[in-house]
Design a protein around this motif. Structure first.
Motif, PDB file in Angstrom:
ATOM      1  N   UNK A   1      48.746  59.379  67.036  1.00  0.00           N
ATOM      2  CA  UNK A   1      49.365  58.333  67.841  1.00  0.00           C
ATOM      3  C   UNK A   1      50.740  58.061  67.245  1.00  0.00           C
ATOM      4  N   UNK A   2      51.722  57.756  68.101  1.00  0.00           N
ATOM      5  CA  UNK A   2      53.071  57.477  67.617  1.00  0.00           C
ATOM      6  C   UNK A   2      53.295  55.988  67.378  1.00  0.00           C
ATOM      7  N   UNK A   3      52.264  55.174  67.567  1.00  0.00           N
ATOM      8  CA  UNK A   3      52.377  53.730  67.335  1.00  0.00           C
ATOM      9  C   UNK A   3      51.937  53.406  65.909  1.00  0.00           C
ATOM     10  N   UNK A   4      52.373  52.271  65.369  1.00  0.00           N
ATOM     11  CA  UNK A   4      51.897  51.853  64.045  1.00  0.00           C
ATOM     12  C   UNK A   4      50.386  51.652  64.049  1.00  0.00           C
ATOM     13  N   UNK A   5      49.794  51.849  62.885  1.00  0.00           N
ATOM     14  CA  UNK A   5      48.360  51.592  62.738  1.00  0.00           C
ATOM     15  C   UNK A   5      48.133  50.686  61.529  1.00  0.00           C
ATOM     16  N   UNK A   6      48.532  49.422  61.636  1.00  0.00           N
ATOM     17  CA  UNK A   6      48.373  48.509  60.504  1.00  0.00           C
ATOM     18  C   UNK A   6      46.922  48.220  60.170  1.00  0.00           C
ATOM     19  N   UNK A   7      46.018  48.570  61.054  1.00  0.00           N
ATOM     20  CA  UNK A   7      44.600  48.304  60.880  1.00  0.00           C
ATOM     21  C   UNK A   7      43.866  49.414  60.128  1.00  0.00           C
ATOM     22  N   UNK A   8      44.514  50.544  59.893  1.00  0.00           N
ATOM     23  CA  UNK A   8      43.828  51.712  59.335  1.00  0.00           C
ATOM     24  C   UNK A   8      43.666  51.573  57.826  1.00  0.00           C
ATOM     25  N   UNK A   9      42.441  51.686  57.352  1.00  0.00           N
ATOM     26  CA  UNK A   9      42.184  51.617  55.917  1.00  0.00           C
ATOM     27  C   UNK A   9      42.775  52.819  55.208  1.00  0.00           C
ATOM     28  N   UNK A  10      43.200  52.620  53.991  1.00  0.00           N
ATOM     29  CA  UNK A  10      43.865  53.678  53.222  1.00  0.00           C
ATOM     30  C   UNK A  10      42.904  54.851  52.977  1.00  0.00           C
ATOM     31  N   UNK A  11      43.454  56.055  53.098  1.00  0.00           N
ATOM     32  CA  UNK A  11      42.678  57.246  52.803  1.00  0.00           C
ATOM     33  C   UNK A  11      42.001  57.882  53.994  1.00  0.00           C
ATOM     34  N   UNK A  12      42.154  57.292  55.171  1.00  0.00           N
ATOM     35  CA  UNK A  12      41.539  57.847  56.372  1.00  0.00           C
ATOM     36  C   UNK A  12      42.547  58.720  57.096  1.00  0.00           C
ATOM     37  N   UNK A  13      42.157  59.967  57.385  1.00  0.00           N
ATOM     38  CA  UNK A  13      43.036  60.847  58.165  1.00  0.00           C
ATOM     39  C   UNK A  13      43.173  60.277  59.565  1.00  0.00           C
ATOM     40  N   UNK A  14      44.377  60.361  60.127  1.00  0.00           N
ATOM     41  CA  UNK A  14      44.605  59.758  61.432  1.00  0.00           C
ATOM     42  C   UNK A  14      43.851  60.470  62.523  1.00  0.00           C
TER      43      UNK A  14
END
Length: 256
Positions: free
Chosen positions: A243-256
């Motif tokens: 996705x080209x939008x920000x993902x401020x909700x994504x926990x660190x270490x998770x592949x997009x």
């Protein structure tokens, strides 16, 4: 169109359908299954599905099967992910899964079939075929099946619509998968809450993501939870895709 088929459900239904009780003497009851019958049932379910899709009016250009790996990256983040599923796997499930893998099914360790399907569909490799409504959060063609495995509708959500469905699921949670969302939010409440804060109902544009996420976090905090709880729910609801939008909700270490 090439069909990208969620085969986990086909394997489960095939093996469940051929289980039967055998009685030996007066006191002995044994649950019995035949792998050959399970294999035959799997092929009949698949054949019927392909015929039903063709009857639905879609031009079928081959198909590919997808099955889940033996482990799951989500359980590293949320130990109770799918923890409420107490039912055992049907007899012959593991063996039929190996058989389907030998047929050429796609599988990757630590990834669910849903993740592989989302990534390949977003890469333009075909249309997702599944009973799982979670694919509404993926910006790719999705043929939604009924519980009877019959085609209901062909959906192709935009990136904006897919983001909306993802955040709705974050707020509402998914009791089937074991994450609860934000207390007092259900599907209808979450949809209404989101639409009241958007330029266009049912769509989340890239420039809206960060402010909307801060509002989501405030809802969690207002119910004695915190941003990590919000992020955990959002990450559980996420099917891997770009996705080209920000993902401020994504926990660190998770592949997009």
């Amino acid at each position: 169109m090439k069909l990208l088929i969620d085969a986990d459900v086909l394997i489960h239904r095939a093996t469940k359908a051929v289980e039967r009780e055998e009685i030996f003497g007066e006191d002995h009851h044994v649950l019995f299954s035949s792998f050959e019958e399970a294999k035959d049932k799997f092929h009949r379910i698949l054949t019927d599905l392909l015929a039903d899709v063709a009857s639905f009016g879609s031009t079928v250009d081959g198909h590919a099967l997808y099955i889940s790996g033996s482990s799951n990256w989500r359980k590293d983040i949320w130990k109770d992910y799918k923890g409420n599923r107490k039912d055992r796997k049907p007899l012959a499930f593991a063996r039929l899964k190996e058989y389907v893998l030998d047929l050429g099914a796609q599988m990757s360790d630590r990834l669910e079939a849903d993740d592989l399907l989302a990534m390949d569909a977003c890469a333009g490799k075909g249309v997702i075929v599944s009973v799982d409504k979670d694919f509404l959060s993926v910006p790719a063609p999705f043929l939604h099946l009924s519980v009877d495995m019959l085609p209901k509708e062909l959906i192709c959500n935009t990136k904006e619509q897919a983001r909306w469905h993802h955040l709705k699921q974050t707020l509402a949670g998914d009791p089937v998968d074991g994450y609860k969302g934000c207390p007092r939010f259900g599907d209808k409440t979450a949809a209404k809450w989101l639409n009241e804060r958007l330029e266009i109902e049912g769509s989340v544009y890239a420039h809206e993501v960060e402010n909307l996420w801060y509002a989501v976090v405030r809802e969690f905090e207002g119910r004695d939870l915190d941003e990590v709880d919000a992020m955990t729910n959002a990450t559980m609801a996420h099917l891997l895709h770009p996705d080209d939008a920000p993902r401020p909700w994504l926990l660190e270490g998770v592949a997009v």
